[in-house]
Enzyme design. Structure first.
Site, PDB file in Angstrom:
ATOM      1  N   GLN A 214       0.234  11.883 -78.929  1.00 53.00           N
ATOM      2  CA  GLN A 214      -0.374  12.575 -80.014  1.00 53.00           C
ATOM      3  C   GLN A 214      -0.819  13.986 -79.560  1.00 53.00           C
ATOM      4  O   GLN A 214      -1.208  14.862 -80.248  1.00 53.00           O
ATOM      5  CB  GLN A 214      -1.508  11.988 -80.648  1.00 53.00           C
ATOM      6  CG  GLN A 214      -0.944  10.719 -81.433  1.00 53.00           C
ATOM      7  CD  GLN A 214      -2.328   9.888 -82.075  1.00 53.00           C
ATOM      8  OE1 GLN A 214      -2.848   9.007 -81.424  1.00 53.00           O
ATOM      9  NE2 GLN A 214      -2.348  10.092 -83.399  1.00 53.00           N
TER      10      GLN A 214
ATOM     11  N   CYS B  58      -3.430   8.175 -89.699  1.00 53.37           N
ATOM     12  CA  CYS B  58      -2.964   8.614 -88.101  1.00 53.37           C
ATOM     13  C   CYS B  58      -3.357  10.117 -88.022  1.00 53.37           C
ATOM     14  O   CYS B  58      -2.983  10.819 -89.176  1.00 53.37           O
ATOM     15  CB  CYS B  58      -1.542   8.176 -87.809  1.00 53.37           C
ATOM     16  SG  CYS B  58      -1.010   8.837 -86.314  1.00 53.37           S
TER      17      CYS B  58
ATOM     18  N   HIS C 228      -2.224  -0.096 -83.021  1.00 50.13           N
ATOM     19  CA  HIS C 228      -1.711   1.204 -83.554  1.00 50.13           C
ATOM     20  C   HIS C 228      -1.645   2.239 -82.574  1.00 50.13           C
ATOM     21  O   HIS C 228      -0.336   2.804 -82.497  1.00 50.13           O
ATOM     22  CB  HIS C 228      -2.974   1.780 -84.552  1.00 50.13           C
ATOM     23  CG  HIS C 228      -2.394   3.244 -85.102  1.00 50.13           C
ATOM     24  ND1 HIS C 228      -2.280   3.149 -86.376  1.00 50.13           N
ATOM     25  CD2 HIS C 228      -2.525   4.370 -84.686  1.00 50.13           C
ATOM     26  CE1 HIS C 228      -2.170   4.498 -86.720  1.00 50.13           C
ATOM     27  NE2 HIS C 228      -2.277   5.238 -85.469  1.00 50.13           N
ATOM     28  N   GLU C 229      -2.421   2.255 -81.540  1.00 48.65           N
ATOM     29  CA  GLU C 229      -2.012   3.164 -80.627  1.00 48.65           C
ATOM     30  C   GLU C 229      -1.297   2.826 -79.535  1.00 48.65           C
ATOM     31  O   GLU C 229      -0.567   3.502 -79.065  1.00 48.65           O
ATOM     32  CB  GLU C 229      -3.647   3.299 -79.715  1.00 48.65           C
ATOM     33  CG  GLU C 229      -4.749   3.904 -80.457  1.00 48.65           C
ATOM     34  CD  GLU C 229      -4.573   5.082 -81.098  1.00 48.65           C
ATOM     35  OE1 GLU C 229      -3.765   6.119 -80.636  1.00 48.65           O
ATOM     36  OE2 GLU C 229      -4.932   5.335 -82.349  1.00 48.65           O
TER      37      GLU C 229
ATOM     38  N   HIS D 139       2.179   4.061 -80.680  1.00 49.34           N
ATOM     39  CA  HIS D 139       2.096   5.360 -80.254  1.00 49.34           C
ATOM     40  C   HIS D 139       3.063   5.314 -78.885  1.00 49.34           C
ATOM     41  O   HIS D 139       4.017   6.238 -78.622  1.00 49.34           O
ATOM     42  CB  HIS D 139       1.225   6.123 -80.280  1.00 49.34           C
ATOM     43  CG  HIS D 139       0.701   6.780 -81.596  1.00 49.34           C
ATOM     44  ND1 HIS D 139       1.612   7.751 -82.218  1.00 49.34           N
ATOM     45  CD2 HIS D 139      -0.348   6.523 -82.236  1.00 49.34           C
ATOM     46  CE1 HIS D 139       0.788   7.731 -83.382  1.00 49.34           C
ATOM     47  NE2 HIS D 139      -0.278   7.194 -83.261  1.00 49.34           N
TER      48      HIS D 139
END
Length: 183
Positions: free
Chosen positions: A49, A97, A139-140, A143
């Site tokens: 990110q 997000c 969620h992370e 990524h």
């Protein structure tokens, strides 16, 4: 240093991130990731990110609920994590997000996760989490696998948000923090 958040449409968000060599000094990166995450009012931030395809993410669940002692203590660094198992009946929860500003949707995830990882000092852990901390981890971790929460929504919801996703990928998005769009 506060990094711009990499926006939807950048190829780095769809790549599987590479491991960090054990023993690498990552303290500056960790500090920068926390500073960037707090600046954007996030509760988790993965290296992709901020445009880095490496296997690290940071979390701090305290902004989600000031009353919840578990979330208040959920400030962690996960380096080279591996999810070992996800268990329980999946439950829906509305996720958002930082890389996809202005879009939120229900995502189904198992309530428990067992994860192996290192912290910023290269101490090794295998731990289990449940509820919101497990969801933040999942969620992370996604990524790092090149998966975004919008990849997990229903086909109908995906059709409903597709034009917004296209706009973000074309640089047409606003947020209260700096965004970096694909070139």
């Amino acid at each position: 240093m506060i990094y711009p958040i990499t926006a939807y449409g950048d190829p780095v968000l769809k790549k599987v991130a590479q491991p960090i060599e054990k023993g690498t000094d990552i303290k500056k990166l960790v500090d920068d990731m926390y500073e960037t995450m707090y600046n954007a009012s996030g509760v988790g931030l993965a290296a992709p990110q901020i445009g880095m395809s490496v296997r690290i993410f940071v979390t701090d669940g305290s902004p989600m609920d000031e009353e919840d002692e578990v979330l208040q203590k959920f400030k962690k660094v996960f380096v080279n994590p591996t999810i070992l198992e996800e268990t329980g009946d999946e439950w829906a929860f509305e996720e958002g997000c930082l890389s996809i500003p202005g879009i939120r949707a229900d995502v189904n995830r198992p309530p428990k996760v067992k994860i192996h990882y290192f912290d910023e000092n290269w101490n090794e852990y295998t731990e289990e989490y449940e509820g919101i901390p497990a969801r933040i981890i999942q969620h992370e971790y996604d990524h790092l696998q090149g998966v975004l929460f919008v990849d997990k929504v229903s086909a109908m919801k995906k059709r409903l948000i597709q034009s917004k996703l296209t706009d973000i990928s074309k640089g047409k998005a606003r947020a209260d923090y700096r965004l970096r769009f694909a070139k």
